[in-house]
Design an enzyme around this catalytic site. Sequence first.
Site, PDB file in Angstrom:
ATOM      1  N   PRO A  54       0.786  -1.229   0.000  1.00 36.45           N
ATOM      2  CA  PRO A  54       0.000   0.000   0.000  1.00 36.45           C
ATOM      3  C   PRO A  54       0.821   1.284   0.000  1.00 36.45           C
ATOM      4  CG  PRO A  54      -0.133  -1.102   2.133  1.00 36.45           C
ATOM      5  CD  PRO A  54       0.509  -2.064   1.168  1.00 36.45           C
ATOM      6  N   TYR A  77      11.140   8.810   1.016  1.00 33.00           N
ATOM      7  CA  TYR A  77      11.040   7.780  -0.024  1.00 33.00           C
ATOM      8  C   TYR A  77      11.633   8.183  -1.382  1.00 33.00           C
ATOM      9  CZ  TYR A  77       7.925   5.654   3.427  1.00 33.00           C
ATOM     10  OH  TYR A  77       7.412   5.108   4.566  1.00 33.00           O
ATOM     11  N   ASN A  84       8.041  -5.627  -0.945  1.00 31.27           N
ATOM     12  CA  ASN A  84       7.916  -4.526   0.008  1.00 31.27           C
ATOM     13  C   ASN A  84       6.439  -4.460   0.376  1.00 31.27           C
ATOM     14  OD1 ASN A  84       7.866  -2.227   1.517  1.00 31.27           O
ATOM     15  ND2 ASN A  84       8.996  -0.952   0.064  1.00 31.27           N
ATOM     16  N   HIS A 136       3.961  -4.671   9.027  1.00 28.63           N
ATOM     17  CA  HIS A 136       3.892  -4.547  10.482  1.00 28.63           C
ATOM     18  C   HIS A 136       2.597  -5.078  11.073  1.00 28.63           C
ATOM     19  CE1 HIS A 136       7.166  -2.011   9.297  1.00 28.63           C
ATOM     20  NE2 HIS A 136       6.368  -1.117   8.762  1.00 28.63           N
ATOM     21  N   ASP A 187       1.928 -15.618   6.539  1.00 28.84           N
ATOM     22  CA  ASP A 187       1.564 -17.027   6.306  1.00 28.84           C
ATOM     23  C   ASP A 187       1.695 -17.405   4.827  1.00 28.84           C
ATOM     24  OD1 ASP A 187       1.017 -17.479   8.963  1.00 28.84           O
ATOM     25  OD2 ASP A 187      -1.166 -17.511   8.746  1.00 28.84           O
ATOM     26  N   HIS A 233      12.756  -2.787   2.187  1.00 29.98           N
ATOM     27  CA  HIS A 233      12.160  -1.507   2.566  1.00 29.98           C
ATOM     28  C   HIS A 233      13.068  -0.389   2.094  1.00 29.98           C
ATOM     29  CE1 HIS A 233       9.155  -3.494   4.972  1.00 29.98           C
ATOM     30  NE2 HIS A 233      10.115  -4.268   5.446  1.00 29.98           N
ATOM     31  N   SER A 292      13.125   2.714   3.443  1.00 28.42           N
ATOM     32  CA  SER A 292      13.660   3.384   4.636  1.00 28.42           C
ATOM     33  C   SER A 292      14.198   2.353   5.627  1.00 28.42           C
ATOM     34  CB  SER A 292      12.546   4.207   5.297  1.00 28.42           C
ATOM     35  OG  SER A 292      11.491   3.366   5.732  1.00 28.42           O
ATOM     36  N   ARG A 314       7.109   0.229  13.544  1.00 26.31           N
ATOM     37  CA  ARG A 314       7.732  -0.258  12.299  1.00 26.31           C
ATOM     38  C   ARG A 314       8.858  -1.258  12.571  1.00 26.31           C
ATOM     39  NH1 ARG A 314       5.487   3.350   8.428  1.00 26.31           N
ATOM     40  NH2 ARG A 314       5.142   5.377   9.356  1.00 26.31           N
TER      41      ARG A 314
HETATM   42  C1  DQA Z   1       8.246   0.969   3.915  1.00 27.87           C
HETATM   43  C2  DQA Z   1       8.309   1.159   5.429  1.00 27.87           C
HETATM   44  C3  DQA Z   1       6.943   0.947   6.051  1.00 27.87           C
HETATM   45  O1  DQA Z   1       7.017   1.117   7.464  1.00 27.87           O
HETATM   46  C4  DQA Z   1       5.954   1.940   5.500  1.00 27.87           C
HETATM   47  O2  DQA Z   1       4.660   1.684   6.022  1.00 27.87           O
HETATM   48  C5  DQA Z   1       5.939   1.989   4.017  1.00 27.87           C
HETATM   49  C6  DQA Z   1       7.182   1.846   3.279  1.00 27.87           C
HETATM   50  C7  DQA Z   1       9.586   1.294   3.242  1.00 27.87           C
HETATM   51  O3  DQA Z   1       9.781   0.868   2.105  1.00 27.87           O
HETATM   52  O4  DQA Z   1      10.428   2.007   3.817  1.00 27.87           O
HETATM   53  O5  DQA Z   1       4.900   2.224   3.402  1.00 27.87           O
HETATM   54  O6  DQA Z   1       7.952  -0.395   3.645  1.00 27.87           O
END
Ligand code: DQA
Length: 138
Positions: free
Chosen positions: A10, A23, A72, A78, A85, A98, A100, A109
């Site tokens: 998402p 990002y 990702n 989280h 699963d 990820h 970040s 997170r």
């Molecule tokens: C993320 C980190 C997640 O905590 C966040 O909800 C995202 C992006 C990342 O790529 O850094 O939507 O997955």
Amino acid sequence: MKKLIIINGPNLNLLGKREPEIYGTLSFTDFLNQLKDKYSDFSIDYFQSNIEGELIDKIQEVGFNYDGIILNAAAYTHTSVGIGDAIKAVETPVIEVHISNTFAREEFRHQSYISPNAKGVILGFGIQSYELAIHSFL
Ligand code: DQA
């Protein structure tokens, strides 16, 4: 030719526009085209959804016939026992990525339902995290 798929969860459809200080400013479509050119020895498919069940459906669909899934799961990382699963259920290795460094951010997170069943985890290298994941299949 190895078959890989990048699956984004998402809000990652907003990459380039969304919180660019975290990002980055590159859209995922532009980045994906660069990756496809650079790693033309792989077939690299792409799927993005904001809907948890659609992500699970896609993992099930590719999880027995692809060589790798680069996932990702974004915020669902989280929260989603279901995606965790699904990763456990399929045969294809999953690399969790990820953009970040989630461990340097809010406490919520730090929890991942993906990591226990992933082959490996790459995080914190910006959008290049995806490229490092591709390298793991070289
Ligand atoms: C993320 C980190 C997640 O905590 C966040 O909800 C995202 C992006 C990342 O790529 O850094 O939507 O997955």
